[in-house]
Design a protein around this motif. Structure first.
Motif, PDB file in Angstrom:
ATOM      1  N   LEU A  47      17.093  70.491  96.385  1.00  0.00           N
ATOM      2  CA  LEU A  47      15.932  71.458  96.444  1.00  0.00           C
ATOM      3  C   LEU A  47      15.528  72.118  97.617  1.00  0.00           C
ATOM      4  CD1 LEU A  47      13.340  69.037  94.282  1.00  0.00           C
ATOM      5  CD2 LEU A  47      14.124  71.160  93.586  1.00  0.00           C
TER       6      LEU A  47
ATOM      7  N   ALA B  91      17.203  67.014  85.949  1.00  0.00           N
ATOM      8  CA  ALA B  91      17.309  67.650  87.404  1.00  0.00           C
ATOM      9  C   ALA B  91      17.827  69.282  87.477  1.00  0.00           C
ATOM     10  CB  ALA B  91      18.153  66.907  88.080  1.00  0.00           C
TER      11      ALA B  91
ATOM     12  N   TYR C 295      30.300  67.395 103.105  1.00  0.00           N
ATOM     13  CA  TYR C 295      29.326  66.392 102.967  1.00  0.00           C
ATOM     14  C   TYR C 295      27.699  66.851 103.044  1.00  0.00           C
ATOM     15  CZ  TYR C 295      33.737  64.658 104.819  1.00  0.00           C
ATOM     16  OH  TYR C 295      35.058  64.419 105.094  1.00  0.00           O
ATOM     17  N   GLU C 296      27.371  67.805 103.657  1.00  0.00           N
ATOM     18  CA  GLU C 296      26.158  68.362 103.812  1.00  0.00           C
ATOM     19  C   GLU C 296      26.088  69.625 103.321  1.00  0.00           C
ATOM     20  OE1 GLU C 296      23.723  66.460 107.465  1.00  0.00           O
ATOM     21  OE2 GLU C 296      25.789  66.852 108.107  1.00  0.00           O
TER      22      GLU C 296
ATOM     23  N   SER D 123      18.956  64.799  95.137  1.00  0.00           N
ATOM     24  CA  SER D 123      18.266  66.035  94.488  1.00  0.00           C
ATOM     25  C   SER D 123      17.272  66.706  95.417  1.00  0.00           C
ATOM     26  CB  SER D 123      17.272  65.692  93.160  1.00  0.00           C
ATOM     27  OG  SER D 123      18.082  64.876  92.341  1.00  0.00           O
ATOM     28  N   LYS D 124      16.534  65.843  96.241  1.00  0.00           N
ATOM     29  CA  LYS D 124      15.890  66.422  97.401  1.00  0.00           C
ATOM     30  C   LYS D 124      16.573  67.534  98.282  1.00  0.00           C
ATOM     31  CE  LYS D 124      11.950  63.787  98.900  1.00  0.00           C
ATOM     32  NZ  LYS D 124      11.487  62.701  99.788  1.00  0.00           N
ATOM     33  N   GLU D 125      17.919  67.069  98.701  1.00  0.00           N
ATOM     34  CA  GLU D 125      18.578  67.991  99.618  1.00  0.00           C
ATOM     35  C   GLU D 125      18.917  69.176  98.820  1.00  0.00           C
ATOM     36  OE1 GLU D 125      21.567  66.187 102.008  1.00  0.00           O
ATOM     37  OE2 GLU D 125      22.322  68.211 102.488  1.00  0.00           O
TER      38      GLU D 125
ATOM     39  N   ASP E 119      25.248  63.054  94.328  1.00  0.00           N
ATOM     40  CA  ASP E 119      25.840  61.958  94.155  1.00  0.00           C
ATOM     41  C   ASP E 119      25.571  61.415  92.859  1.00  0.00           C
ATOM     42  OD1 ASP E 119      26.549  59.689  96.238  1.00  0.00           O
ATOM     43  OD2 ASP E 119      25.635  58.550  94.231  1.00  0.00           O
TER      44      ASP E 119
ATOM     45  N   GLY F 249      27.658  61.647  97.517  1.00  0.00           N
ATOM     46  CA  GLY F 249      27.021  62.969  97.545  1.00  0.00           C
ATOM     47  C   GLY F 249      25.580  63.237  97.996  1.00  0.00           C
ATOM     48  N   ILE F 250      25.082  64.483  97.874  1.00  0.00           N
ATOM     49  CA  ILE F 250      23.533  64.437  98.501  1.00  0.00           C
ATOM     50  C   ILE F 250      22.625  64.054  97.328  1.00  0.00           C
ATOM     51  CG2 ILE F 250      24.669  66.252  99.835  1.00  0.00           C
ATOM     52  CD1 ILE F 250      22.944  68.418  97.766  1.00  0.00           C
TER      53      ILE F 250
ATOM     54  N   PHE G  98      22.231  60.573  91.350  1.00  0.00           N
ATOM     55  CA  PHE G  98      21.096  61.667  90.833  1.00  0.00           C
ATOM     56  C   PHE G  98      21.862  62.312  89.727  1.00  0.00           C
ATOM     57  CE2 PHE G  98      20.415  60.590  95.175  1.00  0.00           C
ATOM     58  CZ  PHE G  98      19.394  60.547  95.482  1.00  0.00           C
TER      59      PHE G  98
END
Lengths: 291, 291, 291, 291, 291, 291
Positions: free
Chosen positions: B242, B276, B193-194, B238-240, B221, B235-236, B224
């Protein structure tokens, strides 16, 4: 209703009938002729109005209802296609009329360059004004592809003409090295990547001052606002932008005008970008426009 | 320019003119013939290049400019349609040429199976290499619908051929029970997940080692990155992603190659997925390619 | 297979062959005739089924496999177009048959009004039942445009007929002032903007009680679920909704039925909305349906 | 209904319940792995079925009703992803079973290469068969990008294996010079650009012969069928293709099988391509399938 | 290859490597800043090039192959955003260089105003030139919204500067009353609604004269070319436009240059507009460019 | 302008300011609640108005200008969502007011059922009226899915209530066998597949009679009008429908009212359907509305 009002088109939900009595004026600036990558924001103002049909008139965030604010949607300024210089002149004249009557100008863009003539007029009226600039891009270029009138230059113009120390940028995640260098050297304030947290820190320092807020919708991640000309990954969520609007509403600054720019609906078949923008407009009306 | 270079098409922004002098080679692997649900990633590499036009050349995250990295976009490998085996062989040969000259291979997919021949070659060159695998899917199947060459099997192949203890997966949120069981039993590392948080914990343990990073865009996700073949909710951001790229850039691992795969533009009319991905490519060039 | 089964269309992945043996029944309520702004949710159930093809049958979140749950996808209830009253009557009859045999009804909408007849039947069966309502909208109107049968009224009906104290709403971010006032005055529970955190606090208080859960997909931000009729900016992520489903799965409440409504695929060319909804259905089957 | 029938998915409108009794079998060939430019036809068969929901069961053109034809929609052949050779083998086996029982095979593609194994089996059964080929492309290549199994080669294979004089192509408007040369030299019949008029001339010469008809949807102009992999401007209208189907229905040829291929729904958000294809399927069932 | 050639992007299929040796030059004019209703044609040239990948190199209509024509795709002229005057100046300079070397200029637009500076240069070179103008719109305005430089004025400028009797318009179905009146009074030729039939009548009268042909893609019905800024119902088919191109190719006029303008890909998710335009470009190369 | 006029939204281009003085009234009937397959026509009227911005005010076909017709766009009738019966009652009342003042009602749909109450009122006023019905579908059902109020029944109702001999249908290409049988037996006129040619034959017979014309946009092929609920392949072109409108304009019938229905914009991302419909509205205003 005069003859040509029949053309005036749709208005933001619950717009009042009379310009004269209104405390705030919603107006569109359908210009995108200096946009480099993907034009289309000239259709932003109307789609924001159209999306407003789906909004509730009440905000649970602010516990206020649109009935409590007297505003008039004046339609779009009829800007001449392809002529940036004349367009800016027309915007300048238009805003002068609004602020002459102490009304709150709430602009819908259109490319970001449209904020420049608005800011010129606002500084005429409020020389001690501060600018809160919420955006993905620094917009601090001196010129873009040889043009000084460009969607990439408005904040630089403000810094140079009205003092960099009066500019507060938030959420910036894209620009040239020179722009970030300028941000450091010039004395302006710039918060990168985030909006709500740094804003909460800055607002107390602006207490009592007149403030103009310019929001480029591309501060949102493309997940939240794909309908914009220069979408940039890694942005904030709609929730964070709402939080920022509410922080300003609850602060001691005196908001004297605002705009939301760069909504380009054609890149967003889901319509989520104008849907979000129309909600931001509602919250601005309810939170920032005060008698 | 030779005759057939006229066909070479667009390149990633600021690609240098000469393959020979470049420290990194961008290349496309336009293959999607083992994809079951929604093909289309064969168009990923070109749309990532096209979207790069909208990028700034400077990264405020890393304070670096694309001028500081010497890379060459070599276009797409001309893979034979529908023939997975031959395609993988061609990729293998291609990468061997790149790493023979100590260049950094930066691949654009294409389905995830394309990473397998790349990894074979990379392990030949760097036997002590670790693999960082960022993905929504475990990709640990032995076969898929009777095929051992499938987009669902590459990480399993790596584990079995080069040691599961050298594989570090992040962001996994989908797979068969057997895949998750294998992840536990085999000795590989898997964070569910992370991405950013577990990566920050793992990176110090990899200090000094050569590392290859393979990113499946569907770790994001679908909010994004909807433009992918097997979009998986939860999902995560775009910030994560990056943040993950920047964590690796700031760590003590030695990145020796990387790829971004499974961008399938046809499912994303907003183009936010290639937009992205092109930003991730820029950050990889600026953060991971070192002289 | 009877003749008209040939028409039955696609089913949710791994649906079992026999209604009689099943512990849970998936059924569609393809109705959207009271929807004001953007209809289209009548196609929601089938697109959720179609998207289920892309799902794994195993959930790493719950460590369970769809083989472990015996469910039957019974297709859509053949509701009469444009006739809300008769449609609700048909839903009522249909659910009575399901709960008469102690099966778990898992409904796919359709507009939110379809939950009302389901809830009537559920309260007949479980008079001490509580309702968990996850939604962007309060749905507490007495009427909408003069109609008491409207997608904006179902939760108000529940409060008035079965006791406001049995209603627990989460994620609410839109409604009329009267609805928020009613929420305060009536004794119901309402958590604004957030879902997972307040749910974790409420669930222990519901321990041991039968609970029906109704999820309006628009609780998600339009970034995650643009395919819905009244998209509202500022919502939660797919991750948070998954977390909420898992919190309920891990709690001591006894879930006796559930629905997911307002998936309107036509507004989402990326298909991310039905893709997400089908994953929520899987997690509900695996987490909430217990022998 | 057996367990795995629950997966069988949607069927063409009014499909009968039993394979055994049916005079015609509808089946899908969801293969697109040799397609060069734009894959996606693997989703064609199911979208044609889905679109059939919108059809009337009666044809005013032919004054016949689908009740008058006994056909069974057998779903898609489960072809192995990415493996062209094995896919063709499976199609061959499948068709052998259908024609062994003197049923009419009505195939839905998938790329055009799928017609090749069907035609092999049909010629086994009907050695004096003629092929009517309606297409934008000549499909007369010897190989394509080095592959002899390609969507560009099936008609050449037919000519070489079963006699060019038995092949009648209509509507051709694209191909290599060599293909057009081959058409002239080999003795096959080729009508360029038009379909209905030359067909009316050719049909009397085929009177009494068994005929297989293969229709590539791209014979239509992209105005009428944008959802296809190699759309080619300058094609015929849906009206002309309907006319062609009716000409064949009214002629003295004995149609023994048919297919419609290359429907790739992802390129057509308006869904007009599967909508048109489903109407052609209805007219074929009503006009060509005779006891 | 020089450094900045790395940016040059994709080219039309089979473009030759050298500008110097080429008989025809393909070039893009990515300008749309005077477009009133729906901008976006600045992306036309590149999408036409991209779509050319799907073309055969051989034309069965003309029995010619692209190998037989020596042409070079020079990329887009780097026009300054938003500045119409300077853009036209740059186009003028650019074309002067091309015709100075007796090459055939084949332009891709961009809005129709770009044809004006091209025509100025062409008339300098060929004072006895005639203009064939194929378009839905008369483009005979004196000004548009106060601007004399507008996409609605180029043909008027030609009439006034080089003689209305040298202008031959076809397919016109939209304009102001004044434009149609001017067409009658000025002595120009105008055929309404149709193209091929009147063209067949006019061509013999132009025998031996140098002719420039400007094609606005919106002469096609929106069924065939929805991707354009001012789509106008009731137009011709792709077939008729192909026929017109072939009529000119087979006539005794000497075509000295041509352009295809107003392809705005963003309004056409099916890509059928650039697909059609790229075929027209191929037929123009094969039919009109003569040594 | 009264308060609620601020909501009235956009109007058709050049709508005059006053209802009272107008000779024709444009009004929307945004109802689609009995539509079975694909709803969405409730948004038709507004998108037709929006598309009218792109129209010229002058028609070269008729040599008339919109200035010459005095019409008022009265906006949409506020129909109650989901309630067909009440909606029809409201339409009836509305039209009675219009025809009481001898104005020409020009309705924009909405599903085809909305024409039924209009026709009831028109027959009250003009008992000797004939109905020209241009449509892909016969609309002659007695009921649809058990509902007598359905988009499939309006023409049957007219036949039964006002005499089948007064109904003239054109372009019909879809319906049940019973509908086509009824057409034959009842004495009504029905032309299949074509519109312009049979209309030219029928019009002289109607000379001098009052005529109401109802146009279902789906008479066009989906190539020309994909934005409709029940698109049916094999239809006519926009050119042929324009020709039909001009034939009526030039005939000796007295058109007393008209409507265009079933424009459902959501199925047409290219917007070509409302663009075409708005042109038909202009031609109707210019050709059929006579003092």
């Amino acid at each position: 209703m005069r003859f040509d009002e029949a053309y005036s088109g749709k208005v933001f939900i619950m717009s009042r009938p009379a310009y004269e009595d209104a405390d705030a004026i919603i107006y569109g600036m359908p210009m995108d002729w200096t946009v480099s990558f993907r034009p289309g924001s000239r259709f932003g103002p109307n789609r924001i109005r159209e999306a407003s049909i789906g909004l509730e008139e009440y905000s649970p965030y602010l516990d206020r209802h649109l009935e409590e604010v007297n505003y008039f949607d004046a339609g779009d300024i009829p800007l001449p296609f392809g002529n940036a210089e004349r367009s800016l002149e027309m915007i300048r004249d238009y805003i002068r009329q609004i602020v002459a009557k102490d009304k709150f100008p709430l602009g819908l863009g259109g490319e970001h360059l449209v904020s420049w003539p608005v800011l010129e007029v606002m500084f005429e009226k409020y020389p001690d004004m501060a600018v809160i600039h919420i955006d993905a891009h620094a917009d601090l270029r001196v010129e873009y592809e040889g043009e000084v009138l460009s969607h990439s230059t408005p904040i630089r113009k403000v810094c140079e003409n009205y003092g960099a120390e009066n500019v507060f940028s938030f959420g910036i995640r894209s620009g040239m090295r020179e722009e970030f260098q300028y941000a450091k050297d010039s004395g302006m304030y710039m918060a990168r990547y985030e909006v709500a947290k740094p804003l909460a820190e800055v607002l107390p320092k602006l207490a009592g001052r007149p403030v103009y807020v310019t929001i480029d919708i591309d501060v949102l991640d493309p997940a939240f606002a794909p309908g914009t000309g220069t979408a940039e990954a890694g942005g904030i969520s709609s929730k964070e932008l709402l939080e920022a609007i509410h922080l300003i509403a609850g602060s001691d600054v005196k908001v004297v005008g605002a705009d939301i720019v760069e909504v380009a609906p054609v890149y967003d078949p889901t319509e989520k970008t104008p849907i979000a923008a129309s909600k931001f407009v509602r919250e601005i009306l309810l939170g920032w426009v005060k008698k």
